[in-house]
Scaffold this motif. Structure first.
Motif: not given
Length: 359
Positions: A157-158, A165-166, A171-174
């Motif tokens: 979650x962090x 970092x962005x 990456x967000x989906x996984x």
């Protein structure tokens, strides 16, 4: 030609002797004065007295209760009272404490006069050992499995919050998928621990006076968005009198939320889920009714078993812990829970809670 005498079955007294000798539980037969008249091998193994040493002795010398009171099960049995199965601890001839499940009943002649009685007791040492091991396993499960899962979920979650970092869209989906699965795993662990703690009486209810209608309305308000998402109407029925039950508020909420969530989950859109409450003697009766597909008759006896998921579950996700936990909660409160259902006609889950403290 068959020899009828040779084919005759043994006398009932001979059968009784064999049954007593082979019984896996200790059996003591006593006369009206509480003296041992029969004593089987299992009783000898638990008490430490041989049959010869036990015969003719007072029962209270052979089977010594750790706590000896006038209202103790052993003294009740000697007085000719029927004793329902209950757990006590006895001290054997070697001064060792042995947990047993004991029951007793009087022996009467046709006129009703008491001739003596029978005490039946089973050694619980092995069961107690397994229960202790289960408790250790639960503690291990809570610490060694739950702690790292919660830690990993927090780190994921962090990352999703951009703390490291962005992130790119893939990456967000996984990480989003990982986060959802970690939440499911956390839920499974928490539900499992709650069930086992209730089952082992490591978690006991803390009952307090609870106003039924206001508590129910809070839960219904919480579940309203879930119902609206499926276009399901939530209806209620309360009596005019103000009903109060003795229940643990958190466990009550857990119970009613589970039943209402299931009703919403398994109901088709544009149907109704109803909660009806009424006084029933010393109890309050709750009924959660849906217009779903119903439950097949073969599934009904198993609904409250751990990990059981019947055919009606379909594609709905779940671990089969919810109803098993709900039953443990209701049992711990001294209530009852049952279900009535027919395929194609919906289901109604009923449960009761006491209006007054039971202990």
């Amino acid at each position: 030609m068959v020899n009828r005498k040779a084919a005759a079955s043994p006398k009932s007294s001979e059968w009784a002797r064999v049954i007593i000798e082979k019984a896996p539980a200790g059996i003591i037969v006593m006369d009206r004065k509480g003296r041992v008249t029969d004593f089987n091998p299992a009783a000898a193994a638990i008490s430490g007295y041989s049959r010869d040493k036990a015969l003719g002795r007072p029962v209270l010398e052979v089977l010594v209760s750790e706590v000896d009171r006038e209202d103790s099960p052993l003294r009740s049995a000697i007085r000719g009272e029927e004793v329902e199965p209950q757990e006590i601890t006895v001290r054997n001839r070697l001064e060792q404490l042995v947990p047993v499940m004991l029951s007793a009943f009087p022996l009467r002649e046709k006129g009703g006069k008491i001739l003596g009685g029978v005490i039946i007791f089973r050694d619980l040492t092995g069961i107690k050992r397994l229960e202790k091991e289960r408790r250790h396993l639960v503690n291990m499960f809570a610490h060694d499995l739950k702690t790292p899962v919660v830690g990993m979920a927090g780190l994921v979650r962090r990352l999703l919050q951009g703390k490291a970092g962005p992130l790119s869209e893939p990456q967000q989906n996984f990480l989003g998928i990982i986060d959802r699965e970690m939440r499911s795993l956390e839920l499974l662990i928490n539900n499992f621990l709650e069930f086992v703690r209730l089952d082992l009486r490591m978690l006991t209810p803390l009952p307090s006076a609870m106003q039924v209608e206001s508590e129910c309305q809070e839960i219904l308000t919480l579940l309203q968005p879930l119902a609206e998402a499926k276009n399901i109407a939530l209806k209620t029925g309360y009596p005019q009198e103000v009903l109060v039950v003795q229940a643990d508020p958190l466990l009550f909420r857990r119970t009613l939320e589970n039943l209402l969530e299931n009703a919403i989950k398994y109901s088709p859109p544009q149907t109704t889920v109803a909660l009806e409450v009424q006084a029933q003697g010393q109890d309050v009766l709750f009924a959660v009714k849906d217009q779903g597909p119903g439950i097949p008759a073969e599934d009904l006896p198993h609904l409250f078993e751990i990990y059981y998921r019947g055919a009606a579950a379909g594609k709905e996700k779940g671990f089969g812990l919810g109803l098993a936990t709900v039953k443990r909660i209701i049992d711990a409160h001294g209530g009852r829970i049952w279900v009535e259902s027919h395929p194609g006609e919906g289901s109604t889950f009923y449960f009761t809670l006491p209006r007054e403290r039971t202990s």
